[in-house]
Design a protein around this motif. Structure first.
Motif, PDB file in Angstrom:
ATOM      1  N   GLY A  55       0.815  -1.208   0.000  1.00  0.00           N
ATOM      2  CA  GLY A  55       0.000   0.000   0.000  1.00  0.00           C
ATOM      3  C   GLY A  55       0.849   1.258   0.000  1.00  0.00           C
ATOM      4  O   GLY A  55       0.477   2.283   0.569  1.00  0.00           O
ATOM      5  N   ASN A  56       2.038   1.185  -0.632  1.00  0.00           N
ATOM      6  CA  ASN A  56       2.977   2.303  -0.733  1.00  0.00           C
ATOM      7  C   ASN A  56       3.506   2.787   0.619  1.00  0.00           C
ATOM      8  O   ASN A  56       3.902   3.945   0.764  1.00  0.00           O
ATOM      9  CB  ASN A  56       2.369   3.475  -1.512  1.00  0.00           C
ATOM     10  CG  ASN A  56       2.395   3.249  -3.012  1.00  0.00           C
ATOM     11  OD1 ASN A  56       2.770   2.167  -3.478  1.00  0.00           O
ATOM     12  ND2 ASN A  56       1.998   4.238  -3.781  1.00  0.00           N
ATOM     13  N   ASN A 114      -0.424  -6.654   0.537  1.00  0.00           N
ATOM     14  CA  ASN A 114      -0.777  -5.466  -0.249  1.00  0.00           C
ATOM     15  C   ASN A 114      -2.265  -5.466  -0.586  1.00  0.00           C
ATOM     16  O   ASN A 114      -2.954  -4.438  -0.492  1.00  0.00           O
ATOM     17  CB  ASN A 114       0.061  -5.430  -1.517  1.00  0.00           C
ATOM     18  CG  ASN A 114      -0.109  -4.150  -2.308  1.00  0.00           C
ATOM     19  OD1 ASN A 114       0.253  -3.069  -1.860  1.00  0.00           O
ATOM     20  ND2 ASN A 114      -0.679  -4.271  -3.496  1.00  0.00           N
ATOM     21  N   LEU A 151      -5.031  -2.613   0.568  1.00  0.00           N
ATOM     22  CA  LEU A 151      -5.807  -1.879  -0.428  1.00  0.00           C
ATOM     23  C   LEU A 151      -7.306  -2.107  -0.278  1.00  0.00           C
ATOM     24  O   LEU A 151      -8.112  -1.257  -0.691  1.00  0.00           O
ATOM     25  CB  LEU A 151      -5.352  -2.253  -1.840  1.00  0.00           C
ATOM     26  CG  LEU A 151      -3.916  -1.822  -2.198  1.00  0.00           C
ATOM     27  CD1 LEU A 151      -3.606  -2.164  -3.649  1.00  0.00           C
ATOM     28  CD2 LEU A 151      -3.696  -0.336  -1.951  1.00  0.00           C
ATOM     29  N   LEU A 205      -8.650   0.791   1.455  1.00  0.00           N
ATOM     30  CA  LEU A 205      -8.247   2.080   0.888  1.00  0.00           C
ATOM     31  C   LEU A 205      -9.430   3.038   0.783  1.00  0.00           C
ATOM     32  O   LEU A 205     -10.540   2.637   0.400  1.00  0.00           O
ATOM     33  CB  LEU A 205      -7.643   1.848  -0.501  1.00  0.00           C
ATOM     34  CG  LEU A 205      -7.025   3.049  -1.205  1.00  0.00           C
ATOM     35  CD1 LEU A 205      -5.725   3.446  -0.522  1.00  0.00           C
ATOM     36  CD2 LEU A 205      -6.750   2.702  -2.675  1.00  0.00           C
ATOM     37  N   ALA A 232      -6.688   0.496  -5.885  1.00  0.00           N
ATOM     38  CA  ALA A 232      -5.341   0.701  -6.405  1.00  0.00           C
ATOM     39  C   ALA A 232      -4.829   2.035  -5.890  1.00  0.00           C
ATOM     40  O   ALA A 232      -5.609   2.940  -5.577  1.00  0.00           O
ATOM     41  CB  ALA A 232      -5.331   0.688  -7.927  1.00  0.00           C
ATOM     42  N   ILE A 233      -3.508   2.166  -5.801  1.00  0.00           N
ATOM     43  CA  ILE A 233      -2.901   3.392  -5.307  1.00  0.00           C
ATOM     44  C   ILE A 233      -1.788   3.815  -6.247  1.00  0.00           C
ATOM     45  O   ILE A 233      -0.987   2.981  -6.701  1.00  0.00           O
ATOM     46  CB  ILE A 233      -2.397   3.212  -3.861  1.00  0.00           C
ATOM     47  CG1 ILE A 233      -1.912   4.531  -3.280  1.00  0.00           C
ATOM     48  CG2 ILE A 233      -1.311   2.143  -3.766  1.00  0.00           C
ATOM     49  CD1 ILE A 233      -1.661   4.488  -1.778  1.00  0.00           C
ATOM     50  N   GLY A 269       1.375   6.560  -6.615  1.00  0.00           N
ATOM     51  CA  GLY A 269       2.225   7.377  -5.766  1.00  0.00           C
ATOM     52  C   GLY A 269       2.503   8.762  -6.313  1.00  0.00           C
ATOM     53  O   GLY A 269       2.194   9.097  -7.465  1.00  0.00           O
ATOM     54  N   THR A 304      -3.251  -3.134  -6.977  1.00  0.00           N
ATOM     55  CA  THR A 304      -1.956  -2.719  -7.507  1.00  0.00           C
ATOM     56  C   THR A 304      -1.489  -1.464  -6.789  1.00  0.00           C
ATOM     57  O   THR A 304      -2.247  -0.513  -6.621  1.00  0.00           O
ATOM     58  CB  THR A 304      -2.037  -2.456  -9.012  1.00  0.00           C
ATOM     59  OG1 THR A 304      -2.450  -3.658  -9.675  1.00  0.00           O
ATOM     60  CG2 THR A 304      -0.687  -2.038  -9.572  1.00  0.00           C
ATOM     61  N   SER A 305      -0.225  -1.473  -6.369  1.00  0.00           N
ATOM     62  CA  SER A 305       0.400  -0.309  -5.756  1.00  0.00           C
ATOM     63  C   SER A 305       1.509   0.189  -6.670  1.00  0.00           C
ATOM     64  O   SER A 305       2.470  -0.541  -6.933  1.00  0.00           O
ATOM     65  CB  SER A 305       0.979  -0.657  -4.383  1.00  0.00           C
ATOM     66  OG  SER A 305      -0.049  -0.941  -3.457  1.00  0.00           O
ATOM     67  N   GLY A 348       4.403   2.954  -7.032  1.00  0.00           N
ATOM     68  CA  GLY A 348       5.189   3.803  -6.148  1.00  0.00           C
ATOM     69  C   GLY A 348       5.428   5.198  -6.689  1.00  0.00           C
ATOM     70  O   GLY A 348       5.000   5.564  -7.790  1.00  0.00           O
ATOM     71  N   ILE A 397       3.003  -4.951  -7.165  1.00  0.00           N
ATOM     72  CA  ILE A 397       3.645  -3.849  -6.460  1.00  0.00           C
ATOM     73  C   ILE A 397       4.789  -3.358  -7.316  1.00  0.00           C
ATOM     74  O   ILE A 397       5.653  -4.154  -7.724  1.00  0.00           O
ATOM     75  CB  ILE A 397       4.170  -4.287  -5.080  1.00  0.00           C
ATOM     76  CG1 ILE A 397       3.034  -4.820  -4.198  1.00  0.00           C
ATOM     77  CG2 ILE A 397       4.896  -3.146  -4.383  1.00  0.00           C
ATOM     78  CD1 ILE A 397       3.519  -5.464  -2.899  1.00  0.00           C
TER      79      ILE A 397
END
Length: 354
Positions: A29-30, A231, A235, A238, A273-274, A276, A290-291, A293, A307
């Motif tokens: 999760g970053n 992860n 998420l 999230l 999803a995150i 960065g 999906t993370s 960065g 990730i």
């Protein structure tokens, strides 16, 4: 009460990522796994924390600092070699003094925190309280055997024939008697001082060893599959939020967090999803869990359940799934001139080629 966080392991199961990075700092999760543990310790009301470090000491020091960002006061304790969890307790004797303490493995991930467990131990102290959880593959862990009354009668480290399916979670609460135990035990066959042997010493000495079986989510994030699963769990909780720049040709479905400074164009993102800070996502598909960065570039590509660490580039590749991509990596398509694979791989790499 103090806390002792063990972050000195070499992370062999996460190679080649851990050739250049501490395993406790690989993000889910970053956010580095270690940070979740430090936050849980602070939420439990513990402020004095010793972090046992090894070869990756400088990197962990840079990431954690003096601990003030977490509301903690951090002391770093150098372990010259990864000689076992009990060895980490052994070298922390002066820091811990005669107090009760929490032992937390820096690459463990527990949903829901540990505040209630710590409060229970403070209210009803014992020589040790172990956290246990049911697992499908207990041979990978330290395993507890319970008697008919539910009390622990034995501990085995990674047994070939487990006597139960209850694995030791990487969170322990100890009274000062554990210091006698870690001095009394001998190294195991793999040359390490095992915390399971130290707990068995307490049992053999007739001391008060209790257990709590947890039913919440726990992962030892020691391999890629466990990292991806942790992860996914992060998420799932999230909260949606878009702070970066998103154009009108982009479609966002579900819970997606896009950090400030990120640019997303002509892309379909299906959450959770995150994305960065400073990432650039163009003409691509970012799938669930999906993370991405900070500073990552994804162009004309598809990726899900993965990730991607800071500063990497994925261009013209589809699809990518169930992957862990390190920092400053470049992933591009090979020239379509002949049916061959060209690989440049670090030691202990694992590659799956269809």
């Amino acid at each position: 009460m103090k806390a002792l966080v063990l972050s000195g392991g070499s992370g062999t199961r996460l190679r080649p990522i851990t050739h250049t990075s501490a395993k406790q700092l690989v993000p889910v999760g970053n956010k580095p796994v270690l940070f979740y543990g430090l936050e849980a310790i602070a939420e439990a009301g513990i402020t004095e924390v010793g972090i046992v470090v090894g070869e990756t000491e400088a990197e962990i020091r840079r990431a954690v600092g003096d601990g003030s960002r977490f509301g903690l006061r951090v002391t770093y304790l150098r372990q010259e070699a990864p000689l076992g969890l009990a060895h980490g307790v052994l070298i922390a004797r002066d820091f811990l003094g005669g107090e009760d303490f929490l032992l937390f493995l820096g690459d463990n991930f527990i949903v829901g925190g540990i505040a209630d467990i710590v409060a229970g131990f403070r209210a009803n102290p014992a020589d040790a309280r172990l956290l246990l959880t049911e697992v499908p593959d207990p041979g990978r862990f330290g395993v507890a055997e319970l008697g008919p009354d539910g009390r622990i009668v034995g501990i085995e480290e990674k047994p070939q024939r487990p006597k139960s399916d209850l694995a030791l979670v990487g969170v322990y609460l100890f009274g000062p008697a554990i210091h006698r135990a870690v001095r009394a035990i001998a190294p195991s066959a793999r040359g390490e001082l095992e915390i399971s042997d130290a707990v068995q010493w307490l049992l053999d000495a007739g001391l008060d060893v209790r257990s709590t079986v947890i039913t919440g989510y726990w992962k030892d994030t020691g391999n890629v599959d466990d990292m991806l699963e942790a992860n996914r769990t992060v998420l799932e909780g999230l909260e949606h939020g878009v702070e970066g720049e998103v154009d009108g040709a982009t479609e966002i479905i579900g819970r997606v967090r896009i950090a400030s400074g990120a640019i997303v164009k002509g892309t379909r993102i299906v959450g959770p999803a995150i994305i960065g800070t400073g990432a650039r996502i163009v003409d691509s598909y970012i799938g669930p869990f999906t993370s991405i960065g900070d500073g990552v570039r994804v162009e004309d590509s598809e990726i899900e359940y993965s990730i991607v660490l800071d500063g990497s580039t994925i261009q013209g590749v589809r699809p990518i799934e169930a992957s862990l991509v390190g920092r400053a990596v470049e992933v591009t398509p090979a020239a379509r001139t002949r049916a061959a694979h060209r690989l440049v791989l670090g030691d202990y790499s694992r590659v799956r080629i269809a």
